[in-house]
Enzyme design. Structure first.
Site, PDB file in Angstrom:
ATOM      1  N   GLN A  65       1.110  -2.917  11.948  1.00  0.00           N
ATOM      2  CA  GLN A  65       2.184  -2.446  12.811  1.00  0.00           C
ATOM      3  C   GLN A  65       1.608  -1.323  13.646  1.00  0.00           C
ATOM      4  OE1 GLN A  65       3.705  -4.355   9.593  1.00  0.00           O
ATOM      5  NE2 GLN A  65       4.009  -2.224   9.126  1.00  0.00           N
ATOM      6  N   HIS A  76      -1.605   6.353  11.534  1.00  0.00           N
ATOM      7  CA  HIS A  76      -3.035   6.059  11.649  1.00  0.00           C
ATOM      8  C   HIS A  76      -3.114   4.535  11.679  1.00  0.00           C
ATOM      9  CE1 HIS A  76      -7.361   7.155  10.393  1.00  0.00           C
ATOM     10  NE2 HIS A  76      -7.347   5.894  10.786  1.00  0.00           N
ATOM     11  N   HIS A  78      -3.661   0.974  11.021  1.00  0.00           N
ATOM     12  CA  HIS A  78      -4.208   0.357   9.822  1.00  0.00           C
ATOM     13  C   HIS A  78      -3.705  -1.070   9.682  1.00  0.00           C
ATOM     14  CE1 HIS A  78      -0.352   2.170   8.757  1.00  0.00           C
ATOM     15  NE2 HIS A  78      -0.217   1.167   7.902  1.00  0.00           N
ATOM     16  N   HIS A  80      -2.695  -4.163   6.814  1.00  0.00           N
ATOM     17  CA  HIS A  80      -2.363  -4.486   5.424  1.00  0.00           C
ATOM     18  C   HIS A  80      -2.982  -5.834   5.095  1.00  0.00           C
ATOM     19  CE1 HIS A  80       1.179  -1.640   5.131  1.00  0.00           C
ATOM     20  NE2 HIS A  80       0.933  -1.656   6.416  1.00  0.00           N
TER      21      HIS A  80
HETATM   22  W1  AMW Z   1       3.061   1.040   7.752  1.00  0.00           W
HETATM   23  O1  AMW Z   1       4.748   0.928   7.584  1.00  0.00           O
HETATM   24  O2  AMW Z   1       2.634   2.435   8.458  1.00  0.00           O
HETATM   25  O3  AMW Z   1       2.349  -0.312   8.416  1.00  0.00           O
HETATM   26  O4  AMW Z   1       2.499   1.030   6.141  1.00  0.00           O
HETATM   27  C1  AMW Z   1       2.228   2.191   5.415  1.00  0.00           C
HETATM   28  C2  AMW Z   1       1.774   1.779   4.039  1.00  0.00           C
HETATM   29  O5  AMW Z   1       1.029   2.820   3.513  1.00  0.00           O
HETATM   30  C3  AMW Z   1       2.907   1.474   3.082  1.00  0.00           C
HETATM   31  O6  AMW Z   1       2.658   0.213   2.503  1.00  0.00           O
HETATM   32  C4  AMW Z   1       2.802   2.602   2.055  1.00  0.00           C
HETATM   33  O7  AMW Z   1       3.133   2.146   0.758  1.00  0.00           O
HETATM   34  C5  AMW Z   1       1.355   2.990   2.156  1.00  0.00           C
HETATM   35  N1  AMW Z   1       1.045   4.383   1.881  1.00  0.00           N
HETATM   36  C6  AMW Z   1       1.612   5.455   2.468  1.00  0.00           C
HETATM   37  N2  AMW Z   1       1.049   6.580   2.002  1.00  0.00           N
HETATM   38  C7  AMW Z   1       0.109   6.218   1.116  1.00  0.00           C
HETATM   39  C8  AMW Z   1      -0.798   6.943   0.300  1.00  0.00           C
HETATM   40  N3  AMW Z   1      -0.833   8.286   0.304  1.00  0.00           N
HETATM   41  N4  AMW Z   1      -1.622   6.248  -0.508  1.00  0.00           N
HETATM   42  C9  AMW Z   1      -1.574   4.901  -0.532  1.00  0.00           C
HETATM   43  N5  AMW Z   1      -0.732   4.141   0.218  1.00  0.00           N
HETATM   44  C10 AMW Z   1       0.101   4.805   1.038  1.00  0.00           C
END
Ligand code: AMW
Length: 131
Positions: A65, A76, A78, A80
């Site tokens: 996203q 940031h 990234h 998944h």
């Molecule tokens: W995103 O909605 O920005 O595409 O997804 C953010 C993801 O990062 C989520 O799945 C969330 O569970 C994960 N996340 C957020 N913070 C952390 C963290 N400190 N350590 C590991 N995963 C994290």
């Protein structure tokens, strides 16, 4: 510590580092094995992960996203990567609704996160595939 948008990430939960980026385990994986990778290391992360998960007869889904309107919560960029396997959701596409709920609002409270120990244990297993 590594910066991941608004979060500081302990090296113990990171299983891959490249010159420009890193890949880490998710604190709240919607399916077992869901990981996160900052953009530049996706290609490096994907190969070993796909071998690993396909050996276990999983398929892999990757998604990103880019921007809050697209649902990004961590500032940031990234990607998944989610292992999928037969029957993990009663309807295959239910994963989309689950993902919608899963990372947002009340559903994403600290009591639902994995412990650092659990995350570090998973990262230690994954690290072996990148040596
Ligand atoms: W995103 O909605 O920005 O595409 O997804 C953010 C993801 O990062 C989520 O799945 C969330 O569970 C994960 N996340 C957020 N913070 C952390 C963290 N400190 N350590 C590991 N995963 C994290």
């Amino acid at each position: 510590m590594l910066r991941f948008g608004q979060h500081l990430i302990k090296p113990s939960v990171v299983f891959l580092r490249t010159e420009l980026s890193f890949a880490l385990v998710n604190r709240k994986p919607v399916v077992p094995g869901r990981i996160l990778s900052t953009r530049a290391s996706v290609r490096s992360a994907y190969g070993p992960l796909s071998v690993l998960w396909k050996r276990g007869r999983h398929s892999l889904r990757s998604e990103g996203q880019d921007g809050p309107e697209a649902g990004q919560t961590v500032k940031h960029v990234h990607v998944h990567v989610l292992p999928r396997r037969a029957g993990d959701f009663s309807r295959n596409d239910n994963v989309y609704e689950e993902l919608q709920r899963h990372d947002k609002g009340e559903e994403d409270s600290p009591d639902k996160w994995r412990t650092e120990e659990e995350m570090a244990a998973e990262a230690a297993i994954l690290k072996k595939y990148f040596q």
